[in-house]
Enzyme design. Sequence first.
Site, mmCIF file in Angstrom:
data_model
loop_
_atom_site.group_PDB
_atom_site.id
_atom_site.type_symbol
_atom_site.label_atom_id
_atom_site.label_comp_id
_atom_site.label_asym_id
_atom_site.label_seq_id
_atom_site.Cartn_x
_atom_site.Cartn_y
_atom_site.Cartn_z
ATOM 1 C CG PHE A 295 -20.561 15.706 11.313
ATOM 2 C CD1 PHE A 295 -18.970 15.469 11.537
ATOM 3 C CD2 PHE A 295 -20.794 15.722 10.429
ATOM 4 C CE1 PHE A 295 -18.518 14.290 11.211
ATOM 5 C CE2 PHE A 295 -19.976 14.905 9.343
ATOM 6 C CZ PHE A 295 -18.901 14.586 9.635
ATOM 7 C CG LEU B 267 -14.820 25.571 -25.258
ATOM 8 C CD1 LEU B 267 -15.624 24.367 -26.043
ATOM 9 C CD2 LEU B 267 -13.349 25.854 -26.477
ATOM 10 C CE LYS C 166 -19.591 23.204 -24.068
ATOM 11 N NZ LYS C 166 -19.473 22.382 -23.405
ATOM 12 N NE ARG D 104 -12.182 24.781 -16.733
ATOM 13 C CZ ARG D 104 -13.431 25.644 -16.158
ATOM 14 N NH1 ARG D 104 -14.207 25.727 -15.975
ATOM 15 N NH2 ARG D 104 -12.951 26.943 -17.392
HETATM 16 S S1 IVH Z 1 -11.910 22.335 -26.057
HETATM 17 C C1 IVH Z 1 -9.809 25.540 -24.854
HETATM 18 N N1 IVH Z 1 -13.917 19.974 -26.827
HETATM 19 O O1 IVH Z 1 -16.024 21.978 -22.878
HETATM 20 C C2 IVH Z 1 -10.885 24.613 -24.155
HETATM 21 N N2 IVH Z 1 -14.239 21.182 -24.613
HETATM 22 O O2 IVH Z 1 -16.867 24.613 -22.299
HETATM 23 C C3 IVH Z 1 -10.481 23.402 -24.496
HETATM 24 N N3 IVH Z 1 -15.971 19.832 -23.317
HETATM 25 O O3 IVH Z 1 -14.264 22.281 -19.598
HETATM 26 C C4 IVH Z 1 -11.913 22.658 -24.296
HETATM 27 N N4 IVH Z 1 -16.382 18.771 -24.965
HETATM 28 O O4 IVH Z 1 -14.944 19.968 -20.342
HETATM 29 C C5 IVH Z 1 -13.583 20.724 -26.078
HETATM 30 N N5 IVH Z 1 -14.790 18.310 -27.855
HETATM 31 C C6 IVH Z 1 -14.681 19.406 -26.776
HETATM 32 C C7 IVH Z 1 -14.937 18.974 -25.776
HETATM 33 C C8 IVH Z 1 -15.065 20.409 -24.248
HETATM 34 C C9 IVH Z 1 -16.388 19.044 -24.013
HETATM 35 C C10 IVH Z 1 -15.751 20.399 -22.335
HETATM 36 C C11 IVH Z 1 -15.011 20.471 -21.581
HETATM 37 C C12 IVH Z 1 -14.251 22.470 -21.033
HETATM 38 C C13 IVH Z 1 -15.752 22.515 -21.740
HETATM 39 C C14 IVH Z 1 -16.046 23.680 -22.213
#
Ligand code: IVH
Length: 706
Positions: free
Chosen positions: A46, A93, A128, A149
């Site tokens: 490297f 979720l 989503k 995250r």
């Molecule tokens: S709500 C407490 N809304 O999905 C949970 N998440 O599988 C708050 N995501 O880490 C998340 N679109 O990165 C929420 N309209 C949406 C979303 C969303 C994409 C992603 C988010 C989360 C992941 C959960």
Amino acid sequence: MAQDPPVSDMSEDQARSELQRLALALAQANRAYHHDDSPSIDDATFDRLKLRNAQIEQRFPHLKRKDSPSDQIGAKPKEGFCKIRHRQPMLSLSNAFEAKDVEDFVARLKKFLNLKPQSDMRMTAEPKIDGLSLAVRYEKGQLVHAATRGDGETGEDVTANALTIADIPKTLSGAPDILEVRGEVYMTHADFAALNVAQEQAGQKPFSNPRNAAAGSLRQLDAQITKSRQLLFFAYAWGDLSEPLAPSQSKAVARLRALGFSTNSLFKTCDTSEELISHYRAVEMARADLGYDIDGMVYKVDDLALQARLGFRATTPRWAIAHKFPAELAWTELLGIDIQVGRTGALSPVARLNPVTVGGVVVSNATLHNEDYIAGRDSKGQSIRGGKDIRVGDWVQIYRAGDVIPKIADVDLARRPADSRAFDFAEKLKQEGIQGQRAPGDAIWRYSGAEPLADLAIESLKHFVSRQAFDIEGLGAKQIEQFYNRGWIRTFEDICTLKARFGPGQLQQVSKLEGWGEKSAQKLFDGIDAKRSIELHRLIFALGIRHVGEGAAKLLANRFVTWEAFSEAMLSAVPGSPAAAPVVDIDGVGAVMAQSVVEPFQDPARFAALQCLVAHLQVIPAPQIDTASSPVAGKTVVFTGTLLKTTRAEAKTRAEMLGAKVSGSVSAKTDILVAGDGAGSKAKKAADLGIETLDEEGWIALIEGL
Ligand code: IVH
């Protein structure tokens, strides 16, 4: 490098193409080392490549690339970012795949909240977004930081990068003093395509999909690169707040929009599961024309007071669910079926496939679950795939949804080779020399040999050092194999004693290994030392106890708080009677999990190994509820009779959140009995034992305001 021409003899063309090659090679090596935890070249090589790159640049300064490795001194993406601890965890979720799952979800919520099944309950439905989540914090209207995250608890500080995203306001007016906005960073199909053209022209590897492109663009140490990429942001949630944004999800999202954030136009409120599903279908139809990727819909309870009552499970909120779009499909040939030995001894069949692209990702393996699944039956003996079995040589249809492991959806019997034979699990194990058995009622074959299987040990060590467990810098899957094969690390404890066992020559010993240098060896020892102090939940998860995932490990840690209390309780659980173990009364822990949690403590050899391990560690207790402010913390509470204001499930969750232990039966250890309507024998027993008894009102008064 010996045969490379001296820099002084190089032509411009040669220099340009070598700089391109070096940039690529160094970037790859960096990624392999820092992201994948598996160095692809040793430290010395490297350094040599880097030096050569610098020498060429010195002679041809005008050829220096925008992404020059020289500008990335110490540019180690993973390390380069500071860490930010989320004040409120960033959760994931739970998923629904079918309309029935959505109906069940809504029915479950109503039951929990004690609402009539036929009553309406307002929900929100929104796409989503298939990107990566970002938390952006504002204080007094100024953007102060932004974090990815990460593992949900700690993310990377990407403030400089977030500042370059046009969709993210830098200042807000009329916002709460503290406001953490959460949402998704994503890239449109058009920008993704343009970026990949540019990548290829620059001799860089194209991104495999818009999500990876967005992630790669945001997580750049050089924010100028982020700026040059077209990233967008949809706001859909919030974290830390100095005051509520609004009384409902829909109003809060509208407020975010009014503050200047982009929110998704397909956001809708719905009063029934039928409405949710019909909006899902409408968005599914529109999906191809949106111009960006979505992988499902997210449904949330609209009323924030109800959200608060529903609360959270270990890693997901109870008040939301993701309804995924059906997976993508592709046909390919099944080349073979291998048996993989899992870390808990489960023998899992894996399909080896002729590689095929499914939804933009090349798939060459798929899970086959177990013997019955291959034979075309589910765990209840019902036929699946129309009862078609899976045979080597078959044409099979692969599907994958999001990040879910690919599975086999169907078999084309018309293309089945005439000489194919049904898969014989027992026979296959014999051929492979693996001893296994399948207990009646168990779907899984399990390793039953007397000798510890090397694979098994390696798998459990890999799990031990994995990200959610000890997460030891410099000790990833590849290094575990290397050390295992040399006999240097065979047990968990061996990791802790590695340095001591080598004595003063430790650095040299390790740095002599292929792929290692003194620097990386030193880093490894430092990495191990850094994790001698470890949170209880990580330790429990790291042990690789069957059925104990990250969520369950957290539940156990919260329940027992210290390692001493945990191991004591497991040791004193009545052998063979998991129901008597104190773990089963934790919400979310069943008898099956209880049994496997107790096992390692009651097997003398495994327990001894655990003690040896823990002797090298300082186990950080789980954070405790503030006992001063909770009158029920540490108390054992029993609920009996019918509660009118809440359901039993909600009351139990609430009591546990306040630090109480909820038990099903009254004994001398009970501190409080909450007697609802029609309480019978338990109330009498409590009275006989002189235990404090409250009616529902009394209970509510006790915990009110907490
Ligand atoms: S709500 C407490 N809304 O999905 C949970 N998440 O599988 C708050 N995501 O880490 C998340 N679109 O990165 C929420 N309209 C949406 C979303 C969303 C994409 C992603 C988010 C989360 C992941 C959960």
